[in-house]
Design an enzyme around this catalytic site. Structure first.
Site, mmCIF file in Angstrom:
data_model
loop_
_atom_site.group_PDB
_atom_site.id
_atom_site.type_symbol
_atom_site.label_atom_id
_atom_site.label_comp_id
_atom_site.label_asym_id
_atom_site.label_seq_id
_atom_site.Cartn_x
_atom_site.Cartn_y
_atom_site.Cartn_z
ATOM 1 N N LYS A 17 0.830 -1.221 0.000
ATOM 2 C CA LYS A 17 0.000 0.000 0.000
ATOM 3 C C LYS A 17 0.858 1.261 0.000
ATOM 4 C CE LYS A 17 -0.899 -0.126 4.954
ATOM 5 N NZ LYS A 17 -0.001 0.947 5.414
ATOM 6 N N ARG A 92 -6.898 3.678 11.399
ATOM 7 C CA ARG A 92 -6.458 2.299 11.591
ATOM 8 C C ARG A 92 -7.355 1.541 12.564
ATOM 9 N NH1 ARG A 92 -0.978 2.164 10.080
ATOM 10 N NH2 ARG A 92 0.172 0.276 10.603
ATOM 11 N N ARG A 131 11.596 -6.987 2.802
ATOM 12 C CA ARG A 131 11.786 -5.593 3.194
ATOM 13 C C ARG A 131 12.694 -5.492 4.422
ATOM 14 N NH1 ARG A 131 6.574 -2.104 4.667
ATOM 15 N NH2 ARG A 131 6.920 -2.796 6.784
ATOM 16 N N ARG A 137 14.050 -1.787 8.630
ATOM 17 C CA ARG A 137 13.160 -1.024 9.515
ATOM 18 C C ARG A 137 13.132 -1.679 10.885
ATOM 19 N NH1 ARG A 137 7.290 0.529 7.161
ATOM 20 N NH2 ARG A 137 6.668 -0.186 9.217
ATOM 21 N N ARG A 148 1.821 -6.557 14.461
ATOM 22 C CA ARG A 148 1.153 -5.603 13.576
ATOM 23 C C ARG A 148 0.089 -6.285 12.720
ATOM 24 N NH1 ARG A 148 6.343 -4.278 11.397
ATOM 25 N NH2 ARG A 148 5.402 -3.322 9.571
#
Ligand code: ADP
Length: 198
Positions: A17, A92, A131, A137, A148
């Site tokens: 996204k 969210r 990723r 990250r 998450r």
């Protein structure tokens, strides 16, 4: 001609996204408003807000709703968002949906479309793992990712029902090449009469 489009992109972590949000926003000439990016920028710059949210992000928890909504309201009040914006990562949960609705209603605005990127769980996890190695990250640890995804399923997925009831959700198959997926989204938005910036 200036395009006007007030959009929200939703999808599980690893759905792409963020990447698609940037491409779609560029097509419409509107800014991306990504809460995750705003929090990470504050952390990087060591601002008071950054210090306040560092541990929350590292755990994969949500930043308190009131604080998050205030930051979004400030951002959406800036001039470049007057004709539209693409929200990524906000709202969210249902509380944040209420905050956003109230803010937009005060300004005589509403969301035009909610883009839901559909990606199977295995594909999301494969992309997140990639990723983690590419971007490093700090919340892409196995534990934070699982947390998450749980929050997404329990708190974020239910907001789709709220927006579906308003008839503004476009469910888009998120598996394919980057260009294919962007085309699918733009085609769905065109059906809603959302014109591209000229
Ligand atoms: P992802 O979708 O991969 O979890 P984001 O960049 O959207 O990544 O968000 C990263 C983190 O920023 C979240 O785990 C959370 O801690 C915080 N965050 C982002 N958006 C919100 C929000 N709307 N409400 C509360 N916390 C948020």
């Amino acid at each position: 001609m200036t395009a006007s489009a007030r959009l929200l992109i939703v999808g599980p972590q690893g759905s792409g996204k963020g990447t698609q949000g940037v491409r779609i926003a560029e097509s419409y000439g509107i800014p991306v408003v990504s809460t995750g990016d705003m929090f990470r920028a504050n952390i990087k710059q060591g601002t008071p807000l950054g210090l306040q949210v560092t541990e929350i992000l590292d755990r994969g928890d949500l930043v308190p709703d009131e604080l998050t909504s205030e930051i979004v309201r400030d951002r959406l009040s800036q001039d470049d968002a007057a004709n539209g914006f693409l929200l990524d990562g906000y709202p969210r949960n249902t509380t944040q949906v209420g905050h956003l609705d109230a803010f937009l209603a005060e300004h005589g605005q509403a969301l035009d479309a909610v883009i839901l990127l559909d990606v199977p769980r295995e594909e999301s996890i494969a992309r997140l793992t990639l990723r983690a190695t590419e971007q490093g990250r700090s919340d892409d640890t196995d534990e934070a990712i699982a947390h998450r995804l749980d929050i997404y399923e329990h708190e974020t997925a239910p907001i789709i029902d709220l927006y579906s009831a308003k008839g503004i959700v476009d469910r888009i198959d998120g598996v394919g090449s980057l260009d294919e997926i962007t085309e699918r989204v733009l085609a769905a938005l065109a059906v809603r009469g959302l014109r591209l910036a000229a």
